[in-house]
Design a protein around this motif. Structure first.
Motif, PDB file in Angstrom:
ATOM      1  N   ARG A 115       0.826  -1.218   0.000  1.00 55.13           N
ATOM      2  CA  ARG A 115       0.000   0.000   0.000  1.00 55.13           C
ATOM      3  C   ARG A 115       0.856   1.263   0.000  1.00 55.13           C
ATOM      4  O   ARG A 115       0.435   2.300  -0.518  1.00 55.13           O
ATOM      5  CB  ARG A 115      -0.941  -0.003   1.210  1.00 55.13           C
ATOM      6  N   ARG A 116       2.043   1.190   0.568  1.00 52.29           N
ATOM      7  CA  ARG A 116       2.914   2.375   0.596  1.00 52.29           C
ATOM      8  C   ARG A 116       3.987   2.309  -0.494  1.00 52.29           C
ATOM      9  O   ARG A 116       4.913   3.121  -0.507  1.00 52.29           O
ATOM     10  CB  ARG A 116       3.565   2.517   1.976  1.00 52.29           C
ATOM     11  N   SER A 117       3.892   1.331  -1.386  1.00 54.29           N
ATOM     12  CA  SER A 117       4.930   1.142  -2.399  1.00 54.29           C
ATOM     13  C   SER A 117       4.968   2.294  -3.396  1.00 54.29           C
ATOM     14  O   SER A 117       3.998   3.036  -3.560  1.00 54.29           O
ATOM     15  CB  SER A 117       4.699  -0.175  -3.141  1.00 54.29           C
ATOM     16  N   TYR A 118       6.088   2.436  -4.058  1.00 56.23           N
ATOM     17  CA  TYR A 118       6.264   3.508  -5.045  1.00 56.23           C
ATOM     18  C   TYR A 118       7.354   3.112  -6.037  1.00 56.23           C
ATOM     19  O   TYR A 118       8.176   2.235  -5.765  1.00 56.23           O
ATOM     20  CB  TYR A 118       6.631   4.819  -4.355  1.00 56.23           C
ATOM     21  N   THR A 128       8.906  -2.338   4.098  1.00 59.81           N
ATOM     22  CA  THR A 128       8.336  -2.766   5.372  1.00 59.81           C
ATOM     23  C   THR A 128       9.065  -2.024   6.482  1.00 59.81           C
ATOM     24  O   THR A 128      10.301  -2.026   6.531  1.00 59.81           O
ATOM     25  CB  THR A 128       8.513  -4.279   5.582  1.00 59.81           C
ATOM     26  N   TYR A 129       8.317  -1.380   7.356  1.00 63.81           N
ATOM     27  CA  TYR A 129       8.920  -0.639   8.462  1.00 63.81           C
ATOM     28  C   TYR A 129       9.148  -1.565   9.660  1.00 63.81           C
ATOM     29  O   TYR A 129       8.415  -2.545   9.864  1.00 63.81           O
ATOM     30  CB  TYR A 129       8.003   0.510   8.902  1.00 63.81           C
ATOM     31  N   TYR A 130      10.139  -1.197  10.470  1.00 61.81           N
ATOM     32  CA  TYR A 130      10.347  -1.928  11.718  1.00 61.81           C
ATOM     33  C   TYR A 130       9.097  -1.867  12.582  1.00 61.81           C
ATOM     34  O   TYR A 130       8.766  -2.829  13.290  1.00 61.81           O
ATOM     35  CB  TYR A 130      11.543  -1.345  12.484  1.00 61.81           C
ATOM     36  N   GLN A 131       8.377  -0.757  12.484  1.00 57.95           N
ATOM     37  CA  GLN A 131       7.160  -0.619  13.282  1.00 57.95           C
ATOM     38  C   GLN A 131       6.110  -1.645  12.882  1.00 57.95           C
ATOM     39  O   GLN A 131       5.299  -2.079  13.720  1.00 57.95           O
ATOM     40  CB  GLN A 131       6.600   0.800  13.152  1.00 57.95           C
ATOM     41  N   ASP A 132       6.122  -2.061  11.616  1.00 55.27           N
ATOM     42  CA  ASP A 132       5.189  -3.097  11.174  1.00 55.27           C
ATOM     43  C   ASP A 132       5.437  -4.400  11.926  1.00 55.27           C
ATOM     44  O   ASP A 132       4.493  -5.085  12.346  1.00 55.27           O
ATOM     45  CB  ASP A 132       5.335  -3.338   9.667  1.00 55.27           C
ATOM     46  N   LEU A 133       6.702  -4.749  12.083  1.00 52.93           N
ATOM     47  CA  LEU A 133       7.051  -5.970  12.817  1.00 52.93           C
ATOM     48  C   LEU A 133       6.633  -5.862  14.279  1.00 52.93           C
ATOM     49  O   LEU A 133       6.156  -6.828  14.882  1.00 52.93           O
ATOM     50  CB  LEU A 133       8.550  -6.243  12.719  1.00 52.93           C
ATOM     51  N   ILE A 134       6.814  -4.667  14.839  1.00 54.17           N
ATOM     52  CA  ILE A 134       6.432  -4.453  16.240  1.00 54.17           C
ATOM     53  C   ILE A 134       4.919  -4.516  16.402  1.00 54.17           C
ATOM     54  O   ILE A 134       4.391  -5.167  17.306  1.00 54.17           O
ATOM     55  CB  ILE A 134       6.979  -3.100  16.733  1.00 54.17           C
TER      56      ILE A 134
END
Length: 448
Positions: A115-118, A128-134
Motif C-alpha cells: 500500500r505504501r509502495s512507489y 516494510t517498516y520496523y514498526q510493522d514488525l512491532i
C-alpha cells in the motif's frame, strides 16, 4: 533449506527462473526434509504451493513445505519523498509462517508494504517498516520466525561495513540490532542466516555470524537462497536477469544461489562438522516448529434476494414421477434447493411445449449433476442459479439488453427454464452439451 524463490519473485524485478512445482519436486529428489518458499515481497503463490504440497505429501509424509516472505526492511516512515540514497537501504529479511496465524501476520505486513509502495530507479519499492514488525509480530509473537537473509540483509551489510572500517561503535550497534530483532520475534523464533559461497564477503559474514551466535546465544542456519534450480541453469538465469535492464552484476552474487545437495553445500562452507551439525539441527527445529495448515476456504455462494415465486400449489408426487431428482431438492433442508425445484416446475406448467419426456430427462440429468457437484464442492449450486436468475431479471427490468446466451451454458437446460438464457437446447437442430460426467474409482470430474 529455508530460503528459496520462485517465479513469483519477479513481480517487482526479474529475479528467479524456478517454478514452484519444480522446486518442491527437486528438493524431494535431493533428499531434503524441508523447503521454505520465500519470494521477494510476494505471498500470492501460497494457495498454488499448498495444492502442490498436498500431492507431494501423500508419497513423502516426512517432507514439509514452509510458506514465507522475503521482505524489504527499512526505517520507519521511508517513502518516495524522503528517501536518501546515501544511507537509506531496503534490507532483505526473511519471514517464515509457523502456523495459519503466522501466515496471516505475514500477509498483513505485506499488505502494508504494498500500500505504501512507489516507483524509484526503474523498480517498485515495497518498504516494510520496523514498526510493522512491532505492531503485528511483537504484539502477538510465536507465530512467525525471522531470519537475517543474504548479504543484502541488514546484518550482512553492516558486518561488511564493519570489516572495512573496524568501527567498534558499529559493532555494538550490530549487536543491539540483533538483540532487538530477537526480542521482536521472541525466544527461539529468530535465526542468523549463513549461505554457501566461495565469495570472500560471504565467508567473512559466515565467520562473524558464528561469533555473534555464540556471544548472544542466537541460533544460526544455512540456506541456499535459490534463484535458479540447478548449477547448470546459471547461464539461463543470467540471461533472464539481463533481458530486462541490461547487464547486472550477477556472476559473483548469484554464483551459488541454486538448490544443492548436502555434500555440495558443505563444499562451499568453511565450517567444522560440529558447526555444520548445529546448523542442520536448527533447520530441523524450524521444521518441527512449523505446522501444516490450510489456506483453502470452502466455496461459499452468497444468497441474494431471489425472485418471488408467489403463491402456488405443486403436485410434487406427480412431478417426481416424471423428474425423479426433484425429490432430493424438495427434501433438502436448504431453502434454495427447494425453491429451485419449485421454479423449474412452475416454468414447465407455464409452457405446454416443455411437457415432453426428452425435456424431463434433460432436466433430471442437470439436477443430478447439480446435486453431485454441490456435494463435492460442499456448497449449494441452487443458490448460484437463483442469484443469476434474479440478476438477469433486474437487467431486463432496467431496460438492459441481455443476450440469448453464450458458450456451453446454452446447453444447460436449467438456465433456460430460469430465464437466464433464451435458448432451449432441446429445441435446436444442433444439439449442445454443457457437461460430461466421468467416474474414476471414487473420484468425480466435470468437463464443462
Amino acid at each position: 533449506m529455508t530460503q528459496n524463490h520462485t517465479q513469483y519473485s519477479n513481480l517487482r524485478l526479474r529475479d528467479c527462473i524456478i517454478k514452484e512445482k519444480d522446486l518442491i519436486e527437486y528438493a524431494v529428489e535431493l533428499g531434503h526434509e524441508v523447503v521454505a518458499i520465500t519470494d521477494h515481497e510476494a505471498v500470492c503463490n501460497a494457495v498454488k504451493v499448498e495444492k502442490i504440497y498436498k500431492k507431494i505429501k501423500k508419497d513423502h509424509p516426512d517432507f514439509k513445505v514452509i510458506l514465507g516472505n522475503e521482505i524489504y526492511l527499512c526505517r520507519n516512515g521511508l517513502n518516495a519523498n524522503n528517501y536518501n540514497r546515501e544511507y537509506d537501504r531496503y534490507y532483505h529479511f526473511v519471514l517464515l509462517a509457523k502456523d495459519a496465524i503466522g501466515h496471516k501476520q505475514i500477509r498483513e505486513i505485506s499488505t502494508r508494504a504494498w500500500r505504501r509502495s512507489y516507483m524509484a530507479r526503474g523498480m517498485r519499492r515495497v518498504p516494510t517498516y520496523y514498526q510493522d514488525l512491532i505492531d503485528i509480530i511483537r504484539a502477538n509473537p510465536g507465530h512467525v520466525i525471522g531470519t537475517t537473509a543474504c548479504l543484502g540483509g541488514a546484518l550482512g551489510t553492516q558486518l561488511l561495513k564493519y570489516r572495512s572500517n573496524n568501527d567498534e561503535g558499529l559493532y555494538e550497534r550490530i549487536f543491539g540490532w540483533t538483540q532487538k530483532m530477537a526480542n521482536i520475534f521472541g525466544e527461539g523464533n529468530f535465526y542468523l542466516e549463513m549461505q554457501p559461497s566461495h565469495n570472500k564477503e560471504q565467508i567473512y559474514v559466515n565467520e562473524m555470524i558464528l561469533k555473534i551466535s555464540e556471544e548472544l546465544n542466537i541460533p544460526y542456519i544455512i540456506t541456499t537462497d535459490s534463484h535458479y534450480l540447478r548449477k547448470e541453469d546459471k547461464p539461463i538465469h543470467k540471461a533472464y536477469l539481463n533481458s530486462q535492464n541490461g547487464d547486472r552484476e550477477i556472476d559473483d552474487f548469484y554464483a551459488t544461489t541454486y538448490m544443492m545437495d548436502t555434500a555440495e553445500l558443505e563444499s562451499h562452507m568453511d565450517l567444522t562438522k560440529a558447526e555444520l551439525y548445529e546448523a542442520y539441527a536448527n533447520i530441523h527445529r524450524i521444521k518441527e516448529k512449523c505446522e501444516d495448515y490450510s489456506l483453502l476456504k470452502p466455496l461459499k455462494i452468497p444468497q441474494l434476494p431471489w425472485r418471488d415465486l408467489g403463491s402456488h400449489v405443486i403436485d410434487q408426487k406427480f412431478w417426481i414421477q416424471n423428474i425423479p431428482y426433484l425429490e432430493k431438492f424438495w427434501n433438502s433442508d436448504y431453502d434454495g434447493d427447494q425453491e429451485l425445484a419449485d421454479a423449474i416446475v412452475l416454468r414447465i406448467q407455464e409452457d405446454e411445449r416443455l411437457r415432453a419426456q426428452n425435456i424431463y430427462d434433460a432436466i433430471n440429468e442437470c439436477l443430478e449433476m447439480t446435486w453431485i457437484s454441490s456435494e463435492v464442492n460442499k456448497t449449494h449450486w441452487s443458490a448460484y442459479y437463483l442469484n443469476l436468475q434474479k440478476i438477469i431479471e433486474e437487467c431486463w427490468n432496467a431496460g438492459t439488453l441481455v443476450g440469448c446466451g453464450r458458450g456451453s451454458g446454452v446447453g444447460f437446460i436449467l438456465l433456460y427454464l430460469l430465464g437466464i438464457t433464451q435458448i432451449n437446447p432441446k429445441w435446436e437442430s444442433t444439439q449442445t452439451f454443457a457437461w460430461r460426467l466421468t467416474r474414476k474409482g471414487s473420484k468425480v470430474s466435470y468437463l464443462w
